[in-house]
Enzyme design. Sequence first.
Site, mmCIF file in Angstrom:
data_model
loop_
_atom_site.group_PDB
_atom_site.id
_atom_site.type_symbol
_atom_site.label_atom_id
_atom_site.label_comp_id
_atom_site.label_asym_id
_atom_site.label_seq_id
_atom_site.Cartn_x
_atom_site.Cartn_y
_atom_site.Cartn_z
ATOM 1 N N GLU A 1 -1.714 -3.539 13.210
ATOM 2 C CA GLU A 1 -1.525 -2.715 12.021
ATOM 3 C C GLU A 1 -0.035 -2.439 11.846
ATOM 4 O O GLU A 1 0.625 -1.958 12.768
ATOM 5 C CB GLU A 1 -2.268 -1.379 12.122
ATOM 6 C CG GLU A 1 -2.115 -0.562 10.838
ATOM 7 C CD GLU A 1 -2.678 0.846 10.915
ATOM 8 O OE1 GLU A 1 -2.929 1.431 9.848
ATOM 9 O OE2 GLU A 1 -2.867 1.369 12.038
ATOM 10 N N GLU B 1 4.753 1.457 14.060
ATOM 11 C CA GLU B 1 5.237 2.518 13.166
ATOM 12 C C GLU B 1 6.733 2.685 13.384
ATOM 13 O O GLU B 1 7.196 2.765 14.529
ATOM 14 C CB GLU B 1 4.510 3.830 13.436
ATOM 15 C CG GLU B 1 5.023 5.031 12.667
ATOM 16 C CD GLU B 1 5.028 4.842 11.167
ATOM 17 O OE1 GLU B 1 6.087 5.071 10.552
ATOM 18 O OE2 GLU B 1 3.983 4.454 10.618
ATOM 19 N N ASP C 1 4.260 1.554 1.547
ATOM 20 C CA ASP C 1 5.164 2.060 0.510
ATOM 21 C C ASP C 1 5.205 1.050 -0.637
ATOM 22 O O ASP C 1 5.517 -0.125 -0.421
ATOM 23 C CB ASP C 1 6.561 2.234 1.111
ATOM 24 C CG ASP C 1 7.493 3.028 0.215
ATOM 25 O OD1 ASP C 1 7.369 2.919 -1.024
ATOM 26 O OD2 ASP C 1 8.354 3.753 0.751
ATOM 27 N N LYS D 1 10.342 0.064 -7.835
ATOM 28 C CA LYS D 1 11.428 -0.539 -8.603
ATOM 29 C C LYS D 1 11.545 -2.033 -8.288
ATOM 30 O O LYS D 1 11.470 -2.445 -7.136
ATOM 31 C CB LYS D 1 12.744 0.168 -8.296
ATOM 32 C CG LYS D 1 12.788 1.620 -8.757
ATOM 33 C CD LYS D 1 14.134 2.240 -8.472
ATOM 34 C CE LYS D 1 14.171 3.697 -8.949
ATOM 35 N NZ LYS D 1 15.487 4.341 -8.671
ATOM 36 N N ASP E 1 -3.935 2.599 -2.723
ATOM 37 C CA ASP E 1 -4.400 3.332 -3.895
ATOM 38 C C ASP E 1 -3.544 2.993 -5.108
ATOM 39 O O ASP E 1 -3.817 3.449 -6.211
ATOM 40 C CB ASP E 1 -4.304 4.842 -3.642
ATOM 41 C CG ASP E 1 -2.852 5.276 -3.482
ATOM 42 O OD1 ASP E 1 -2.171 4.735 -2.580
ATOM 43 O OD2 ASP E 1 -2.381 6.130 -4.254
ATOM 44 N N THR F 1 -7.969 5.745 6.486
ATOM 45 C CA THR F 1 -6.713 6.337 6.909
ATOM 46 C C THR F 1 -6.659 7.773 6.389
ATOM 47 O O THR F 1 -7.500 8.195 5.586
ATOM 48 C CB THR F 1 -5.507 5.563 6.351
ATOM 49 O OG1 THR F 1 -5.388 5.834 4.951
ATOM 50 C CG2 THR F 1 -5.661 4.060 6.558
ATOM 51 N N GLU F 2 -5.634 8.514 6.804
ATOM 52 C CA GLU F 2 -5.465 9.871 6.293
ATOM 53 C C GLU F 2 -5.257 9.863 4.775
ATOM 54 O O GLU F 2 -5.848 10.666 4.045
ATOM 55 C CB GLU F 2 -4.261 10.548 6.963
ATOM 56 C CG GLU F 2 -4.454 10.878 8.441
ATOM 57 C CD GLU F 2 -4.081 9.742 9.367
ATOM 58 O OE1 GLU F 2 -4.098 9.939 10.591
ATOM 59 O OE2 GLU F 2 -3.777 8.618 8.875
ATOM 60 N N TYR F 3 -4.435 8.925 4.293
ATOM 61 C CA TYR F 3 -4.199 8.823 2.849
ATOM 62 C C TYR F 3 -5.491 8.478 2.111
ATOM 63 O O TYR F 3 -5.808 9.050 1.069
ATOM 64 C CB TYR F 3 -3.156 7.742 2.565
ATOM 65 C CG TYR F 3 -1.734 8.185 2.737
ATOM 66 C CD1 TYR F 3 -1.173 9.161 1.922
ATOM 67 C CD2 TYR F 3 -0.929 7.611 3.707
ATOM 68 C CE1 TYR F 3 0.140 9.562 2.077
ATOM 69 C CE2 TYR F 3 0.390 7.997 3.875
ATOM 70 C CZ TYR F 3 0.923 8.973 3.057
ATOM 71 O OH TYR F 3 2.225 9.366 3.213
#
Length: 214
Positions: A44, A69, A118, A122, A154, A191-193
């Site tokens: 991951e 991470e 992320d 742009k 999302d 996931t948390e998100y």
Amino acid sequence: MRARHKPWAEDFLREQTQYVELNPTAQKGNWRAQFSKNQPIHLEIGSGKGQFIIGMAKQFPNINFIAMELVKSILVSAVQKAVESQPDNIRFINYDAKDLSELFADHEVERIYLNFSDPWPKNKHAKRRLTYHTFLQQYQQILKDDGDIVFKTDNQGLFEYSITSFSQFGMILEEVNLDLHELNDPTNVMTEYEQKFAAKGQPIFRCRARFPKK
């Protein structure tokens, strides 16, 4: 949201050698030996606070998981979860995804998870997106032949961009889902998100893309 600085993070991570690989480049080509069982490796990229990877480690004990991470103040939360739940099939590394070829030998990984990366909205920042073609080149290098990527987000714009990027790279789209939770997939680990967005009724996009055999 920027992670709150935790000055004790580095010391804590150095103490958790059961779960944290402090010198990951030294394990290149030898990652399977870092686990108690010789099993396939799933990676991951961007583990966040670790809810997903800990859940996966529990649900799939026949797979070894590596969670990467970049931000130490976030990584400590994931490692704390591992210390509490004690899975024996997970390792954490603090490293930048742009240097994957320094960490893994060719074809050492069987699957890569990209969860709520992320979006870098742009256009001038497109090369930072984890589904940009330079990242895909690295993924293809470290994945086994016929290896795949599971991507969740999302962000509709990032999802559409990523589908296009996968296709232009010659990947095969095995799954494209525009509302993951409509499936009621019992194997899906949130996931948390994802948990937060799903509670608001926001659709979650998921796709699985495979590199063709050479």
